[in-house]
Design an enzyme around this catalytic site. Structure first.
Site, PDB file in Angstrom:
ATOM      1  N   LEU A 116       0.859  -1.181   0.000  1.00  0.00           N
ATOM      2  CA  LEU A 116       0.000   0.000   0.000  1.00  0.00           C
ATOM      3  C   LEU A 116       0.894   1.230   0.000  1.00  0.00           C
ATOM      4  CD1 LEU A 116      -2.709  -0.910   2.704  1.00  0.00           C
ATOM      5  CD2 LEU A 116      -2.919  -1.098   0.211  1.00  0.00           C
ATOM      6  N   ASP A 117       0.448   2.284  -0.674  1.00  0.00           N
ATOM      7  CA  ASP A 117       1.193   3.543  -0.673  1.00  0.00           C
ATOM      8  C   ASP A 117       1.303   4.093   0.744  1.00  0.00           C
ATOM      9  OD1 ASP A 117       1.473   3.456  -3.397  1.00  0.00           O
ATOM     10  OD2 ASP A 117      -0.074   4.951  -3.817  1.00  0.00           O
ATOM     11  N   LYS A 118       2.248   4.987   0.931  1.00  0.00           N
ATOM     12  CA  LYS A 118       2.479   5.577   2.248  1.00  0.00           C
ATOM     13  C   LYS A 118       1.229   6.258   2.798  1.00  0.00           C
ATOM     14  CE  LYS A 118       5.504   8.876   4.634  1.00  0.00           C
ATOM     15  NZ  LYS A 118       6.689   9.756   4.493  1.00  0.00           N
ATOM     16  N   THR A 143      -1.818   5.602   2.215  1.00  0.00           N
ATOM     17  CA  THR A 143      -2.982   4.717   2.272  1.00  0.00           C
ATOM     18  C   THR A 143      -3.007   3.915   3.561  1.00  0.00           C
ATOM     19  OG1 THR A 143      -2.801   4.490  -0.133  1.00  0.00           O
ATOM     20  CG2 THR A 143      -4.278   2.966   1.007  1.00  0.00           C
ATOM     21  N   ARG A 183      -4.589   6.895  -6.875  1.00  0.00           N
ATOM     22  CA  ARG A 183      -4.344   8.327  -6.728  1.00  0.00           C
ATOM     23  C   ARG A 183      -4.304   9.011  -8.089  1.00  0.00           C
ATOM     24  NH1 ARG A 183       0.944   7.910  -3.115  1.00  0.00           N
ATOM     25  NH2 ARG A 183       0.807  10.191  -3.022  1.00  0.00           N
TER      26      ARG A 183
END
Length: 351
Positions: free
Chosen positions: A127-129, A131, A236
């Site tokens: 997961l992205d930072k 998220t 995003r």
């Protein structure tokens, strides 16, 4: 695959997880009645925004809360990943450890909330930072390999929720395009052929929600997104391409500014990036289906009493997902986002 018994394992009231089949009991197993008396997972206090130097540096500077185990069985730990925590130990801005290293450290100290498991863990997906939400960690290499194969074959049902201060260019639909590098570590969506194997594909639907404000008059948009692929920054970039970047996302929403209605939007001043991995289901090696539903527990716009997100969450049908054959059949998106349990087993004998 029908006829299996659904067993529930969950930690905090906003989160529900289940596996169709046996799962190993552990001390975070509680009944629904018991859950009502348990305090929710604490959320981080609201903190001022800061200037972002790269696309990865897009979260408040304070330390994120600790990861919490929301489901455990013999094969996996499922954690609620905090917003603002990188996956890797390569965050040069905060110098904080990544999520897997953090979980391992909590295991070693006996402070991992929701589980007393102290064995090996293997990453499966990322997961992205910015998220938060559902992140799977496998307990052995065999399970990690199995789950990686399910992700690669697109046999994992994933749903995310996001908030935006801007109205998307269309209410629902499918966003498709190739991902290309942009400046400062960000990405952009480019046109691609409908048959392009490298295209990022996301289905989405949106609705208006009441933002958290003194007068309850801050209009926001909630995006319910189902990615069919797993590209870096995919959701995003999808939101950005619709003209509705994720609220608090410094890499794609830009600095705070006033729109034509004198309302402040952009990333500045938000306490987090408002993107959350909310629901996931996948077939496990033994043929059982694991389902996890995780409501956001940190962020003023998710949790404040004046915000309208809770009503939108219920209206979209998240509370009805557990054990259902079809997810999001008609609650939102006119069937666009629907997924069926049988899809998890399609072509399972190939290869």
């Amino acid at each position: 695959h029908g006829g299996s018994v659904v067993m529930r394992a969950c930690l905090a009231r906003p989160t529900v997880a289940a596996a169709s089949g046996p799962s190993r009991p552990h001390r975070s197993d509680y009944s629904r009645r018991r859950l009502r008396s348990i305090a929710p997972v604490p959320s981080r206090a609201s903190v001022p925004g800061r200037h972002a130097t790269t696309a990865a540096d897009d979260a408040p500077a304070s330390s994120p809360r600790a990861p919490v185990v929301i489901h455990e069985d013999d094969d996996v730990l499922v954690i609620d990943k905090p917003a603002g925590m990188s996956f890797h130990n390569d965050d040069l801005v905060t110098n904080l450890p990544g999520v897997l290293s953090t979980v391992r450290a909590l295991q070693a100290s006996g402070e991992l909330r929701g589980s007393d498991y102290a064995g090996e863990l293997h990453s499966v997906h990322r997961l992205d930072k910015i998220t938060s939400g559902i992140l799977l960690l496998a307990k052995n290499e065999r399970v990690a390999s199995w789950l990686a194969r399910q992700f690669a074959r697109r046999r994992v049902h994933k749903y995310y929720v996001a908030l935006s201060a801007r109205k998307p260019s269309k209410k629902m639909g499918t966003v498709r395009g190739d991902m290309a590098r942009a400046r400062r570590g960000a990405y952009k969506l480019t046109r691609s052929l409908a048959t392009s194997p490298s295209a990022a594909v996301t289905k989405f639907a949106s609705r208006g929600v009441r933002g958290a404000s003194t007068g309850g008059d801050r209009p926001l948009r909630m995006l319910l997104m189902r990615p069919l692929t797993g590209k870096t920054h995919q959701l995003r970039v999808c939101a950005k391409s619709l003209g509705a970047p994720v609220l608090g996302d410094a890499a794609y929403a830009g600095a705070a500014r006033k729109n034509d209605k004198d309302e402040v939007d952009g990333a500045g001043g938000e306490d987090r990036g408002y993107l959350h991995a909310a629901a996931l289901r996948v077939a496990m090696p033994g043929g059982n289906v694991m389902e996890v539903v995780c409501k956001p527990t940190e962020g003023r716009e998710w949790t404040h009493a004046s915000a309208g997100f809770h009503d939108a969450w219920v209206s979209c049908g998240f509370d009805d997902l557990m054990g259902a054959d079809e997810w999001f059949r008609g609650n939102v998106g006119s069937g666009l986002l629907v997924s069926r349990r049988a899809e998890l087993f399609e072509d399972e004998d190939e290869g």
